[in-house]
Design a protein around this motif. Sequence first.
Motif, PDB file in Angstrom:
ATOM      1  N   LEU A   1     -85.635 -59.741-133.582  1.00 25.38           N
ATOM      2  CA  LEU A   1     -86.232 -58.563-132.960  1.00 25.38           C
ATOM      3  C   LEU A   1     -87.648 -58.283-133.442  1.00 25.38           C
ATOM      4  N   ALA A   2     -88.072 -58.952-134.514  1.00 27.81           N
ATOM      5  CA  ALA A   2     -89.394 -58.691-135.087  1.00 27.81           C
ATOM      6  C   ALA A   2     -90.486 -59.275-134.182  1.00 27.81           C
ATOM      7  N   PRO A   3     -91.478 -58.482-133.830  1.00 28.25           N
ATOM      8  CA  PRO A   3     -92.532 -58.980-132.941  1.00 28.25           C
ATOM      9  C   PRO A   3     -93.431 -60.035-133.596  1.00 28.25           C
ATOM     10  N   ASN A   4     -93.516 -60.068-134.914  1.00 26.97           N
ATOM     11  CA  ASN A   4     -94.388 -61.028-135.583  1.00 26.97           C
ATOM     12  C   ASN A   4     -93.777 -62.433-135.651  1.00 26.97           C
ATOM     13  N   ASN A   5     -92.564 -62.613-135.173  1.00 26.64           N
ATOM     14  CA  ASN A   5     -91.913 -63.918-135.173  1.00 26.64           C
ATOM     15  C   ASN A   5     -91.994 -64.605-133.812  1.00 26.64           C
ATOM     16  N   SER A   6     -92.969 -64.247-133.019  1.00 31.51           N
ATOM     17  CA  SER A   6     -93.045 -64.805-131.670  1.00 31.51           C
ATOM     18  C   SER A   6     -93.408 -66.285-131.648  1.00 31.51           C
ATOM     19  N   GLU A   7     -93.986 -66.799-132.746  1.00 30.21           N
ATOM     20  CA  GLU A   7     -94.358 -68.208-132.760  1.00 30.21           C
ATOM     21  C   GLU A   7     -93.164 -69.129-133.038  1.00 30.21           C
ATOM     22  N   GLU A   8     -92.088 -68.610-133.578  1.00 30.55           N
ATOM     23  CA  GLU A   8     -90.901 -69.424-133.840  1.00 30.55           C
ATOM     24  C   GLU A   8     -90.028 -69.481-132.585  1.00 30.55           C
ATOM     25  N   SER A   9     -89.310 -70.587-132.433  1.00 33.04           N
ATOM     26  CA  SER A   9     -88.446 -70.715-131.261  1.00 33.04           C
ATOM     27  C   SER A   9     -87.241 -69.793-131.400  1.00 33.04           C
ATOM     28  N   ARG A  10     -86.679 -69.471-130.273  1.00 28.69           N
ATOM     29  CA  ARG A  10     -85.523 -68.566-130.240  1.00 28.69           C
ATOM     30  C   ARG A  10     -84.343 -69.170-131.003  1.00 28.69           C
ATOM     31  N   GLU A  11     -84.181 -70.480-130.917  1.00 30.83           N
ATOM     32  CA  GLU A  11     -83.066 -71.153-131.589  1.00 30.83           C
ATOM     33  C   GLU A  11     -83.230 -71.087-133.114  1.00 30.83           C
ATOM     34  N   GLU A  12     -84.449 -71.282-133.603  1.00 30.52           N
ATOM     35  CA  GLU A  12     -84.705 -71.186-135.040  1.00 30.52           C
ATOM     36  C   GLU A  12     -84.421 -69.777-135.549  1.00 30.52           C
ATOM     37  N   LEU A  13     -84.843 -68.797-134.780  1.00 29.34           N
ATOM     38  CA  LEU A  13     -84.602 -67.406-135.164  1.00 29.34           C
ATOM     39  C   LEU A  13     -83.111 -67.079-135.156  1.00 29.34           C
ATOM     40  N   ALA A  14     -82.402 -67.598-134.169  1.00 31.16           N
ATOM     41  CA  ALA A  14     -80.958 -67.349-134.105  1.00 31.16           C
ATOM     42  C   ALA A  14     -80.246 -67.992-135.284  1.00 31.16           C
ATOM     43  N   ASN A  15     -80.651 -69.196-135.664  1.00 32.49           N
ATOM     44  CA  ASN A  15     -80.053 -69.854-136.830  1.00 32.49           C
ATOM     45  C   ASN A  15     -80.352 -69.076-138.110  1.00 32.49           C
ATOM     46  N   LYS A  16     -81.584 -68.600-138.227  1.00 31.90           N
ATOM     47  CA  LYS A  16     -81.975 -67.806-139.392  1.00 31.90           C
ATOM     48  C   LYS A  16     -81.139 -66.522-139.461  1.00 31.90           C
ATOM     49  N   TRP A  17     -80.950 -65.899-138.319  1.00 32.08           N
ATOM     50  CA  TRP A  17     -80.166 -64.667-138.258  1.00 32.08           C
ATOM     51  C   TRP A  17     -78.709 -64.933-138.634  1.00 32.08           C
ATOM     52  N   ASN A  18     -78.132 -66.018-138.148  1.00 36.70           N
ATOM     53  CA  ASN A  18     -76.747 -66.349-138.472  1.00 36.70           C
ATOM     54  C   ASN A  18     -76.563 -66.559-139.969  1.00 36.70           C
ATOM     55  N   GLU A  19     -77.541 -67.180-140.619  1.00 34.82           N
ATOM     56  CA  GLU A  19     -77.464 -67.373-142.071  1.00 34.82           C
ATOM     57  C   GLU A  19     -77.575 -66.044-142.808  1.00 34.82           C
ATOM     58  N   MET A  20     -78.441 -65.165-142.313  1.00 33.64           N
ATOM     59  CA  MET A  20     -78.615 -63.866-142.964  1.00 33.64           C
ATOM     60  C   MET A  20     -77.371 -62.994-142.811  1.00 33.64           C
ATOM     61  N   TRP A  21     -76.759 -63.028-141.643  1.00 29.64           N
ATOM     62  CA  TRP A  21     -75.659 -62.114-141.333  1.00 29.64           C
ATOM     63  C   TRP A  21     -74.302 -62.634-141.805  1.00 29.64           C
ATOM     64  N   ALA A  22     -74.175 -63.907-142.137  1.00 26.29           N
ATOM     65  CA  ALA A  22     -72.888 -64.508-142.501  1.00 26.29           C
ATOM     66  C   ALA A  22     -72.153 -63.746-143.609  1.00 26.29           C
ATOM     67  N   PRO A  23     -72.799 -63.300-144.684  1.00 19.69           N
ATOM     68  CA  PRO A  23     -72.056 -62.569-145.724  1.00 19.69           C
ATOM     69  C   PRO A  23     -71.542 -61.206-145.263  1.00 19.69           C
ATOM     70  N   CYS A  24     -72.075 -60.694-144.171  1.00 20.23           N
ATOM     71  CA  CYS A  24     -71.688 -59.364-143.707  1.00 20.23           C
ATOM     72  C   CYS A  24     -70.539 -59.382-142.705  1.00 20.23           C
ATOM     73  N   GLU A  25     -70.133 -60.557-142.258  1.00 19.14           N
ATOM     74  CA  GLU A  25     -69.044 -60.621-141.288  1.00 19.14           C
ATOM     75  C   GLU A  25     -67.752 -60.132-141.932  1.00 19.14           C
ATOM     76  N   GLY A  26     -67.053 -59.278-141.224  1.00 25.78           N
ATOM     77  CA  GLY A  26     -65.785 -58.755-141.712  1.00 25.78           C
ATOM     78  C   GLY A  26     -65.918 -57.469-142.517  1.00 25.78           C
ATOM     79  N   ILE A  27     -67.119 -56.972-142.675  1.00 22.60           N
ATOM     80  CA  ILE A  27     -67.316 -55.733-143.427  1.00 22.60           C
ATOM     81  C   ILE A  27     -67.214 -54.557-142.467  1.00 22.60           C
TER      82      ILE A  27
END
Length: 86
Positions: free
Chosen positions: A51-77
């Motif tokens: 959702l960050a506007p400054n990440n427009s140069e990265e591909s959507r897939e890279e951002l989604a992978n980054k997000w999945n890694e960040m959110w993984a510890p929070c699943e199930g909380i």
Amino acid sequence: MKKIFLPFSFILLLASCSGEANNENNETAAPSTPLLTACECADIYANNPTLAPNNSEESREELANKWNEMWAPCEGIDMSEVLKCK
């Protein structure tokens, strides 16, 4: 025959109980993923790279992978606790 069977069965019973105790200790000693609080997960959610506007140069897939890694510890909380965060 009873005199031989009773001590033998008692030894088998003790051996099976000690095996179960060792299995329980191994399960509790196994390293688990660190649990985060709901407030920590809310901070991670607020920093969502997709959702960050400054990440427009990265591909959507890279951002989604980054997000999945960040959110993984929070699943199930239980995120209903976020309302109690200050």
